[in-house]
Design an enzyme around this catalytic site. Structure first.
Site, PDB file in Angstrom:
ATOM      1  N   SER A  12    -100.352 -25.381  36.514  1.00  0.00           N
ATOM      2  CA  SER A  12    -102.084 -25.450  36.403  1.00  0.00           C
ATOM      3  C   SER A  12    -102.574 -24.070  36.444  1.00  0.00           C
ATOM      4  O   SER A  12    -103.643 -23.769  36.608  1.00  0.00           O
ATOM      5  CB  SER A  12    -102.446 -26.105  37.594  1.00  0.00           C
ATOM      6  OG  SER A  12    -102.003 -25.621  38.838  1.00  0.00           O
ATOM      7  N   ALA A  15    -101.629 -20.801  31.311  1.00  0.00           N
ATOM      8  CA  ALA A  15    -100.982 -21.220  30.294  1.00  0.00           C
ATOM      9  C   ALA A  15    -101.289 -22.704  30.203  1.00  0.00           C
ATOM     10  O   ALA A  15    -101.734 -23.371  29.158  1.00  0.00           O
ATOM     11  CB  ALA A  15     -99.561 -20.877  30.078  1.00  0.00           C
ATOM     12  N   GLN A  46    -104.068  -9.068  39.112  1.00  0.00           N
ATOM     13  CA  GLN A  46    -105.256  -8.004  39.671  1.00  0.00           C
ATOM     14  C   GLN A  46    -105.936  -7.499  38.240  1.00  0.00           C
ATOM     15  O   GLN A  46    -106.882  -7.172  38.098  1.00  0.00           O
ATOM     16  CB  GLN A  46    -104.925  -6.951  40.496  1.00  0.00           C
ATOM     17  CG  GLN A  46    -104.343  -7.859  41.743  1.00  0.00           C
ATOM     18  CD  GLN A  46    -103.953  -6.638  42.829  1.00  0.00           C
ATOM     19  OE1 GLN A  46    -103.549  -5.638  42.588  1.00  0.00           O
ATOM     20  NE2 GLN A  46    -103.637  -7.016  44.076  1.00  0.00           N
ATOM     21  N   GLU A 112    -103.745   1.075  31.564  1.00  0.00           N
ATOM     22  CA  GLU A 112    -102.597   0.771  32.357  1.00  0.00           C
ATOM     23  C   GLU A 112    -101.221   1.611  31.734  1.00  0.00           C
ATOM     24  O   GLU A 112    -101.471   1.973  30.729  1.00  0.00           O
ATOM     25  CB  GLU A 112    -102.434  -0.459  32.520  1.00  0.00           C
ATOM     26  CG  GLU A 112    -103.599  -1.306  33.321  1.00  0.00           C
ATOM     27  CD  GLU A 112    -103.240  -2.716  33.701  1.00  0.00           C
ATOM     28  OE1 GLU A 112    -102.633  -3.310  33.177  1.00  0.00           O
ATOM     29  OE2 GLU A 112    -104.147  -3.265  34.620  1.00  0.00           O
ATOM     30  N   HIS A 236     -92.153  -4.504  39.653  1.00  0.00           N
ATOM     31  CA  HIS A 236     -93.298  -3.845  39.561  1.00  0.00           C
ATOM     32  C   HIS A 236     -93.235  -2.667  40.718  1.00  0.00           C
ATOM     33  O   HIS A 236     -92.648  -2.740  41.793  1.00  0.00           O
ATOM     34  CB  HIS A 236     -94.689  -4.556  40.277  1.00  0.00           C
ATOM     35  CG  HIS A 236     -96.039  -4.230  39.912  1.00  0.00           C
ATOM     36  ND1 HIS A 236     -96.428  -2.958  40.653  1.00  0.00           N
ATOM     37  CD2 HIS A 236     -96.896  -4.449  38.964  1.00  0.00           C
ATOM     38  CE1 HIS A 236     -97.697  -2.683  40.141  1.00  0.00           C
ATOM     39  NE2 HIS A 236     -97.932  -3.725  39.167  1.00  0.00           N
ATOM     40  N   ARG A 283     -93.447   0.247  33.305  1.00  0.00           N
ATOM     41  CA  ARG A 283     -93.009  -0.039  34.731  1.00  0.00           C
ATOM     42  C   ARG A 283     -91.623   0.030  34.911  1.00  0.00           C
ATOM     43  O   ARG A 283     -91.060   0.531  36.038  1.00  0.00           O
ATOM     44  CB  ARG A 283     -93.383  -1.601  34.666  1.00  0.00           C
ATOM     45  CG  ARG A 283     -94.906  -1.814  34.828  1.00  0.00           C
ATOM     46  CD  ARG A 283     -95.334  -3.323  34.910  1.00  0.00           C
ATOM     47  NE  ARG A 283     -96.641  -3.616  35.171  1.00  0.00           N
ATOM     48  CZ  ARG A 283     -97.217  -4.428  35.196  1.00  0.00           C
ATOM     49  NH1 ARG A 283     -96.680  -5.800  34.902  1.00  0.00           N
ATOM     50  NH2 ARG A 283     -98.646  -4.816  35.223  1.00  0.00           N
ATOM     51  N   HIS A 344     -91.463  -8.536  39.862  1.00  0.00           N
ATOM     52  CA  HIS A 344     -92.574  -8.968  39.759  1.00  0.00           C
ATOM     53  C   HIS A 344     -93.104 -10.070  38.451  1.00  0.00           C
ATOM     54  O   HIS A 344     -94.081 -10.781  38.366  1.00  0.00           O
ATOM     55  CB  HIS A 344     -93.531  -7.689  39.118  1.00  0.00           C
ATOM     56  CG  HIS A 344     -94.840  -7.950  38.881  1.00  0.00           C
ATOM     57  ND1 HIS A 344     -95.847  -8.398  39.490  1.00  0.00           N
ATOM     58  CD2 HIS A 344     -95.614  -7.519  37.724  1.00  0.00           C
ATOM     59  CE1 HIS A 344     -96.864  -8.283  39.024  1.00  0.00           C
ATOM     60  NE2 HIS A 344     -96.934  -7.823  37.870  1.00  0.00           N
ATOM     61  N   ARG A 379     -91.989  -5.961  29.985  1.00  0.00           N
ATOM     62  CA  ARG A 379     -93.360  -6.496  29.759  1.00  0.00           C
ATOM     63  C   ARG A 379     -94.544  -5.279  29.618  1.00  0.00           C
ATOM     64  O   ARG A 379     -94.407  -4.736  30.612  1.00  0.00           O
ATOM     65  CB  ARG A 379     -94.027  -7.854  30.521  1.00  0.00           C
ATOM     66  CG  ARG A 379     -95.305  -7.934  30.247  1.00  0.00           C
ATOM     67  CD  ARG A 379     -95.707  -9.214  31.104  1.00  0.00           C
ATOM     68  NE  ARG A 379     -95.794  -9.064  32.349  1.00  0.00           N
ATOM     69  CZ  ARG A 379     -96.857  -8.479  33.302  1.00  0.00           C
ATOM     70  NH1 ARG A 379     -97.882  -8.204  32.558  1.00  0.00           N
ATOM     71  NH2 ARG A 379     -96.878  -8.520  34.510  1.00  0.00           N
TER      72      ARG A 379
END
Length: 526
Positions: A12, A15, A46, A112, A236, A283, A344, A379
């Site tokens: 839920s 996606a 966040q 970022e 992360h 990262r 992460h 990612r």
């Protein structure tokens, strides 16, 4: 009696709800969540959503940043498709009422790590929560969507669960444990969409929500679907280090807005020694650098310091983080934040195509449980919610456009627990879960060796046998269902890591430091 729907969506978050809203234009849809609807990873995000919206930026630049971060393991066609779809995905969220930050008539964009431009749309530092609220509100108001919280998926229904046994591999829904009624129920559907999130809880330290136990990946694997690149587990760099608070993420945007990583012993910035992009490196680079310094100096944490920025700027850009840490006695406008790396994001997962199709007819998947080709070996920040939105919509469109090609649901058997009993030793579940998370962190973490991986493989083989025996003898519970899936995905991660004989992206091994000339996916087939 089985509950029948046109389409079943498992999960839920962004996606799952995106898929459901698109499907509900024509079909009756059930959305199941293993807990409350908003408990998944989407609400925890966040940073924001990456999209080319700034003058001077380009799709080509976003594609290149994604491929560079992904160490070339990405499927460029998929990256191009997702990047080009990003602005329209943002527009649809605006229509749903997501209050993205603006400057005048334009979005306020942050930057970022790994991005060459400002391209992150956000709602302060709580973007995911705002997206989740908007999607939940739209889904709850849609008469074609049935929301079913507190339903823990057990297994997909395949031909072997039919009243007439069949080896045909189509999926006809799933069995799910109803937490309120304390029993397993049968949910059938012509098409099923897995949007179950990642497998972060295989690790001792993780920013993932409690329910991130790899359920969709494990179920798809047991149903005969391939998985890919499971060794690419993202850590992360900056999770809050605090003895009383676990799993609180410090967003990438803190570094994007000028935050510096420093040694707590000397106050020295150390990232420039590791990468010319310093704190804005991807990262995997930053996490390994922090891990190296912590181990080299015997530290518990390093510092992330943004106190050199104006206090009003810090408070307005990071209100959630500011208030949370102030309650813990840390004023981020005046002092640094103690941080450590933590698991992460699961970059690998169920193999899907551009339409979200898996290997099994009638089964689709979207979001973190998949390996779509977008992320590659690492990612890029804020591409995750984007993937959820694009592939959730793609899966829905393919289902609607090919409805008559999807096999009809045959008669299926109800769940049978006549030959099992209630558990008399539930301590086994807690003990085994803890053991998995510890050795996965120590042996299959940020830096790996073949010896550690082989040690982990021996442990998981033994635990698989123990959990399998336990599962056969006792009635299922939510904890047992999750443990069974944790064993499955841990084994997939370890096997994938052992098979990659190079260091690429998130997979860094001291025994194979060089990167091979050609980037190849690690694909496991049942």
């Amino acid at each position: 009696m089985a509950q029948a729907f046109d389409v079943l969506v498992v999960g839920s978050g962004a996606a799952g709800l995106t898929a459901a809203l698109n499907l509900a234009e024509q079909r009756k849809v059930a959305v199941i969540a293993k807990g409350a609807l908003g408990e998944g990873a989407t609400g925890w995000a966040q940073g924001g959503i990456a999209a080319v919206l700034e003058a001077g930026d380009s799709f080509e630049s976003h594609v290149e940043d994604t491929v560079i971060a992904g160490a070339g393991l990405n499927d460029r066609a998929v990256v191009e498709h997702v990047v080009s779809a990003a602005p329209s995905a943002i527009a649809r969220l605006v229509e749903l009422g997501v209050p993205f930050a603006t400057e005048g008539d334009t979005f306020h964009l942050t930057r970022e790590g790994g991005h060459s431009h400002r391209r992150i749309v956000h709602v302060a530092d709580a973007t995911g929560a705002a997206v989740q609220r908007a999607l939940e509100k739209a889904a709850a108001a849609n008469p074609n969507i049935t929301l079913l919280p507190d339903m823990v998926a057990v297994d997909l229904i395949t031909g072997r669960h039919g009243e007439r046994f069949s080896t045909e591999g189509a999926i006809h829904g799933l069995y799910a444990y109803n937490r309120k009624r304390r029993r397993v129920e049968t949910l059938t559907a012509r098409a099923t969409v897995l949007a179950t999130g990642g497998a972060g809880r295989t690790y001792l330290f993780s920013t993932a929500p409690r329910g991130a136990t790899g359920d969709g990946i494990a179920m798809a694997w047991r149903a005969g679907c391939r998985v890919s690149n499971m060794e690419m587990m993202q850590f992360h760099p900056t999770c809050l280090y605090h003895l009383e608070v676990k799993n609180f993420l410090i967003t990438e945007a803190v570094r994007g807005e000028g935050g510096h990583l420093k040694l707590p012993t000397t106050g020295e910035r150390f990232m420039p020694r590791f990468d010319e992009r310093a704190e804005l490196a991807p990262r995997d680079v930053v996490a390994r650098a922090i891990d190296f310094e912590i181990k080299r100096l015997g530290l518990d944490y390093v510092h992330l310091d943004i106190s050199h920025r104006e206090p009003d700027f810090v408070r307005s850009h990071f209100p959630t983080i500011y208030e949370k840490l102030l309650g813990l006695g840390i004023d981020i406008t005046r002092e640094p934040i103690p941080v450590v790396p933590a698991q992460h994001y699961t970059c690998g997962g169920i193999v899907v195509d551009l339409d979200g199709r898996t290997d099994a007819p009638g089964l689709y998947a979207a979001g973190e449980c998949t390996e779509s080709g977008l992320h590659g070996a690492n990612r890029l920040a804020s591409n995750s919610l984007l993937e959820c939105l694009v592939f959730g919509e793609a899966a829905a469109k393919h289902i609607l456009g090919h409805w008559n090609d999807i096999p009809a649901v045959p008669p299926v058997r109800e769940w049978d627990e006549s030959r099992v009993t209630n558990s008399d030793e539930e301590v086994v579940i807690a003990q085994t879960w803890g053991e998995i998370r510890r050795f996965m962190w120590n042996y299959v973490g940020i830096v790996r060796t073949t010896k550690r991986l082989e040690r982990a493989k021996r442990r998981i083989d033994m635990l698989r046998q123990e959990v399998s025996e336990y599962y056969r003898h006792f009635r299922v519970t939510p904890d047992l269902i999750e443990l069974r899936n944790l064993v499955e995905v841990s084994d997939l991660i370890i096997r994938s890591a052992l098979s990659r004989r190079e260091s690429r992206g998130l997979h860094y091994t001291l025994d194979h430091l060089r990167q091979l000339p050609e980037a190849k996916d690690t694909v496991l087939a049942p």
